[in-house]
Design an enzyme around this catalytic site. Sequence first.
Site, mmCIF file in Angstrom:
data_model
loop_
_atom_site.group_PDB
_atom_site.id
_atom_site.type_symbol
_atom_site.label_atom_id
_atom_site.label_comp_id
_atom_site.label_asym_id
_atom_site.label_seq_id
_atom_site.Cartn_x
_atom_site.Cartn_y
_atom_site.Cartn_z
ATOM 1 N N HIS A 29 0.830 -1.208 0.000
ATOM 2 C CA HIS A 29 0.000 0.000 0.000
ATOM 3 C C HIS A 29 0.866 1.261 0.000
ATOM 4 O O HIS A 29 0.504 2.262 -0.607
ATOM 5 C CB HIS A 29 -0.952 -0.018 1.213
ATOM 6 N N ASP A 126 -6.008 6.105 0.962
ATOM 7 C CA ASP A 126 -5.906 4.697 0.589
ATOM 8 C C ASP A 126 -7.313 4.094 0.602
ATOM 9 O O ASP A 126 -8.176 4.504 1.398
ATOM 10 C CB ASP A 126 -5.032 3.957 1.606
HETATM 11 C C1 G50 Z 1 -4.473 -6.841 0.627
HETATM 12 C C2 G50 Z 1 -4.839 -8.131 0.893
HETATM 13 C C3 G50 Z 1 -5.926 -8.722 0.208
HETATM 14 C C4 G50 Z 1 -6.644 -8.005 -0.741
HETATM 15 C C5 G50 Z 1 -6.250 -6.667 -1.008
HETATM 16 C C6 G50 Z 1 -5.174 -6.102 -0.325
HETATM 17 C C7 G50 Z 1 -7.049 -5.930 -2.031
HETATM 18 C C8 G50 Z 1 -6.727 -4.535 -2.412
HETATM 19 C C9 G50 Z 1 -7.968 -3.704 -2.529
HETATM 20 O O1 G50 Z 1 -4.770 -4.880 -0.540
HETATM 21 O O2 G50 Z 1 -7.999 -6.464 -2.486
HETATM 22 C C10 G50 Z 1 -8.744 -3.470 -1.263
HETATM 23 C C11 G50 Z 1 -9.958 -2.796 -1.391
HETATM 24 C C12 G50 Z 1 -10.749 -2.535 -0.288
HETATM 25 C C13 G50 Z 1 -10.337 -2.946 0.982
HETATM 26 C C14 G50 Z 1 -9.142 -3.606 1.106
HETATM 27 C C15 G50 Z 1 -8.331 -3.883 -0.023
HETATM 28 O O3 G50 Z 1 -11.109 -2.704 2.049
HETATM 29 O O4 G50 Z 1 -4.162 -8.833 1.799
HETATM 30 O O5 G50 Z 1 -7.669 -8.561 -1.386
#
Ligand code: G50
Length: 473
Positions: A29, A126
């Site tokens: 991130h 984010d």
């Molecule tokens: C980290 C993870 C699993 C995962 C994701 C990660 C994403 C990214 C997008 O970043 O899918 C996302 C959108 C909304 C949210 C969290 C993450 O609340 O370990 O799937």
Amino acid sequence: MAPPATLRSGEPDRDTPHVIFIPSAGMGHLYPFFRFIAALSSYGVDISVVTILPTVSAAEADHFAGLFAAFPSIRRIDFHLLPLDTNEFPGADPFFLRWEELRRSAHLLGPLIASATPRVSTIVSDVTLASHVIPIAKELHIPCHVLFISCATMLSLNAYFPVYLDTKAGMDGIGDVDIPGVCRIPKSSLPQALLDLNKLFTKQFIENGREITKADGILVNTFDALEPKALATLRDGTVVTRFPPVFAIGPLTSHSPAAGERVDAGFPLAWLAEQPTRSVVYVAFGNRNAVTLDQIREIAVGLEASGFRFLWVLKTTVVDHEDTAELKDVLGDGFLERVKGRSLVTKAWVDQEAILKHPAVGLYLSHSGWNSVAEAAAYGVPMLAWPRGGDHRVNATVVVSGGVGVWMEHWSWDGEDRLVSGKEIGDKVKEVMLDAAVRARAAKVGEEADKALTEGGSSYRSMQQFVAKLKNN
Ligand code: G50
Ligand code: UDP
């Protein structure tokens, strides 16, 4: 992405936009945030970054320090989290817990943003915090953009998943998700957590998915040639109606050194510099461990059997400062001695972008974390995708559709206790390393990425549009 001369400014004046960034946790991130911030800083924009110390991992702290050292004009806004009772979430991932801490402290951001000088003209949040930050921005009448750190296909899933739940599931559980105009994501490829509506990640994902439709715009680390369909359907309202403008500004890369420029000093680049062109298999599964010890041993067998040189970045814990295992114990007797010279195995933090940029690298065996896919795409390195969890399988569909590489769909992922044998891994590595068509497709993606980022290209234009919008606020 060099700014056009007309937008390059000297001293900030009172019309200079002030953008406040609210990043989340985890290197996957932070990297896109830091890269985007670096890119934006050359457009004559005032920048503040909300910073939470201490970070979850050592790598995050190092990279925050690196950002502020490289860009002294960027303001650091320290933010203190309210304590979270972690007993509420037994066994939860430490990064998901940090997201939750951030979300539950988000109301404290309001006064911080309201009192920032000069007046904040845009917030960039984010996605993991979006459902808490967007309402605050609305209250303050400050535009809010979301920086989406995964692919556009994942963005479409995030936006559509709440609609899917409202219209269909819930009653008989989660099944395949057919995202209008984009693709059908089979249940087996969804982030595993989404199959359970009570999971912390799932609750956050659904809330964020609902709220991002109210953002003023979404910045995504992808480019039109890589995900044409997902981007077009998000933009024309097919995925969800009245979706905010989508700025595809990727692939986000670091600004130094320039693409094509060789920097061979230091570890492990000095070693790479001694290897023939496209002779090395680069193996890495992201900045946190995602592979069991038994599977690590099979990967070792496979890499050794493939006969190719390899550079393996091996993490054995989720959080880096807890990683005290000795490589020789992890890999078993004699392995490191046997592969010495032709290969390198390390637990250190590496400059992955510099590795992928290096001509000695011929293949990237990867977990297909989105940043890694975007980096492989940027430098035209073929990827052998072995998704491990979360959004990785969705990303892997883009690896295939976009031409970045191949995906071993039947190889198991987190939670499936099926080992992929060393023989199978070795055979596949050999096959893909020798596949000229795969290499040519990946190289073409690299050219498209270059085109997107160069003056007149799609990502270049998206960045300009975003900056123009900032300046008009
Ligand atoms: C980290 C993870 C699993 C995962 C994701 C990660 C994403 C990214 C997008 O970043 O899918 C996302 C959108 C909304 C949210 C969290 C993450 O609340 O370990 O799937
Ligand atoms: N990375 C790196 N060095 C390391 C480990 C990771 O530079 O030793 C970078 C990698 O290049 C990528 C990011 O960390 O930019 C990891 O993000 P990704 O989305 O690929 O996967 P995650 O680690 O979040 O699963």
